[in-house]
Design a protein around this motif. Structure first.
Motif, PDB file in Angstrom:
ATOM      1  N   TRP A 293       0.835  -1.209   0.000  1.00  0.00           N
ATOM      2  CA  TRP A 293       0.000   0.000   0.000  1.00  0.00           C
ATOM      3  C   TRP A 293       0.862   1.247   0.000  1.00  0.00           C
ATOM      4  CZ3 TRP A 293      -0.657   4.452   2.628  1.00  0.00           C
ATOM      5  CH2 TRP A 293      -1.847   5.159   2.426  1.00  0.00           C
ATOM      6  N   ARG A 294       1.914   1.272   0.807  1.00  0.00           N
ATOM      7  CA  ARG A 294       2.788   2.435   0.880  1.00  0.00           C
ATOM      8  C   ARG A 294       3.485   2.684  -0.455  1.00  0.00           C
ATOM      9  NH1 ARG A 294       4.201   4.209   6.106  1.00  0.00           N
ATOM     10  NH2 ARG A 294       6.190   4.961   5.301  1.00  0.00           N
ATOM     11  N   TYR A 297       0.719   4.047  -2.981  1.00  0.00           N
ATOM     12  CA  TYR A 297       0.181   5.376  -2.680  1.00  0.00           C
ATOM     13  C   TYR A 297       1.248   6.303  -2.088  1.00  0.00           C
ATOM     14  CZ  TYR A 297      -4.312   3.127  -3.414  1.00  0.00           C
ATOM     15  OH  TYR A 297      -5.370   2.445  -3.965  1.00  0.00           O
ATOM     16  N   GLN A 298       2.491   6.081  -2.507  1.00  0.00           N
ATOM     17  CA  GLN A 298       3.600   6.850  -1.962  1.00  0.00           C
ATOM     18  C   GLN A 298       3.428   8.364  -2.106  1.00  0.00           C
ATOM     19  OE1 GLN A 298       6.224   8.708  -3.505  1.00  0.00           O
ATOM     20  NE2 GLN A 298       7.309   9.007  -1.555  1.00  0.00           N
ATOM     21  N   LEU A 300       0.920  10.145  -1.660  1.00  0.00           N
ATOM     22  CA  LEU A 300       0.054  10.668  -0.608  1.00  0.00           C
ATOM     23  C   LEU A 300       0.781  10.837   0.711  1.00  0.00           C
ATOM     24  CD1 LEU A 300      -3.186   8.574  -1.266  1.00  0.00           C
ATOM     25  CD2 LEU A 300      -2.674  10.908  -2.026  1.00  0.00           C
TER      26      LEU A 300
END
Length: 349
Positions: A293-294, A297-298, A300
């Motif tokens: 996820w990181r 969506y880095q 963000l």
């Protein structure tokens, strides 16, 4: 009622604005406390071989001590400069800001050369065989290469065309300060213009967002060195959002948030929800989905451009801590926090 109305009654030395006397400023001990706390966290985070860095606030959520420091600096700047604009007018207020930028510039220069001299001294001592200036990636001053122009290196540094690693926090602060006269001018017309300006500049500092709309060429950033595409690690066009949020609270442009059980629970849930997605979630709990996820969506949570989820996490955490600190920070026990207050008072003077 604004946060400015809740400032502590501890008085500091009278401050002059461009040689003119002004009334006594009111110092808010909470600013000293949290800026001092942020300084200690940053010190631990940048100390090699320090196991405490594995458990600093940055490991538990998206935001870290940098947000604390910049937000509190915005609040402190509202105290230091906001009154000057109100008392002396826009021109003299701008002059004072420019003078502070001049001071910060020379602080940046002096800090760099003092650090450089210390690194050279420690390297020459050869106590443990470590090259300290090499560890700070300062090779371009001492080593010739076809990638950079050694004779022009110091000129590049003095003109901020070369900003070495770990030395871009003060340049970022200078650029943000230079935006203050614009913000104060817009505030005289309509506070909605201030919001539009701050949000608009932040949007122009978001690399991924602009690229998604095919506007990547409009991205606002500063190059950190002429021979690569590296940019300032702290993009001032992104980080000004958190700075002017603190500034707006202290000026009274943003109202003090209400203290309600609903809002408190919501803020706590946001903070707790960050933990599975944090470094702790990946490292300690083994959440591989959080790692994915990181990565996906880095933008963000990007630190350089100040991603929006960092902002949301910080505001949630700040609200929780603000409520727990109590009215005028009365629950911040002075005997325990005296040293943190002292460290915070020395910041950005």
């Amino acid at each position: 009622m604004s946060l400015a109305d809740t400032a502590s009654t501890m008085k500091s030395r009278p401050v002059t604005a461009l040689g003119e006397q002004s009334g006594t400023r009111i110092r808010d001990l909470r600013l000293d406390f949290f800026r001092g706390l942020a300084m200690f966290i940053i010190l631990f985070a940048h100390t090699p071989g320090n196991k405490f860095t594995l458990w600093i606030p940055a490991r538990w959520g998206f935001s870290d001590a940098t947000e604390i420091f910049v937000f509190c600096s915005g609040m402190a700047s509202a105290i230091a400069f906001g009154g000057a604009f109100a008392r002396s007018g826009w021109l003299l207020g701008t002059a004072r800001v420019l003078f502070r930028v001049w001071q910060v510039y020379w602080a940046h220069v002096g800090l760099f050369f003092a650090t450089l001299a210390l690194c050279v001294f420690l390297t020459d001592l050869d106590i443990i065989g470590r090259n300290y200036w090499g560890q700070l990636n300062l090779w371009m001053i001492f080593v010739e290469s076809d990638k950079w122009d050694n004779p022009g290196m110091l000129l590049s540094f003095m003109t901020l065309r070369w900003v070495p690693n770990y030395f871009d926090i003060l340049p970022m602060y200078m650029i943000v300060l230079l935006m203050m006269p614009i913000v104060m001018a817009l505030a005289r017309i309509d506070l909605r213009l201030v919001a539009a300006f701050v949000i608009g500049v932040w949007l122009m500092g978001q690399t991924a967002l602009l690229a998604g709309f095919g506007l990547g060429h409009l991205h606002l950033e500063f190059p950190a060195e002429p021979w690569t595409d590296r940019t300032w690690f702290f993009n001032p066009f992104g980080w000004q959002l958190i700075f002017f949020t603190g500034f707006a609270f202290m000026r009274g442009w943003l109202p003090k948030p209400p203290v309600t059980p609903t809002l408190m629970v919501f803020a706590v849930l946001l903070v707790v929800a960050n933990i599975p997605l944090s470094s702790i979630g990946v490292r300690e709990f083994g959440f591989e989905w959080a790692r994915d996820w990181r990565a996906a969506y880095q933008p963000l949570i990007d630190k350089s451009d100040f991603g929006i989820l960092r902002y949301v996490h910080f505001l949630s955490l700040a609200y929780v801590v603000w409520v727990l600190a109590g009215d005028k920070g009365k629950t911040c026990w002075r005997p325990v926090t005296a040293r943190w207050h002292a460290a915070g008072r020395g910041c950005w003077r």
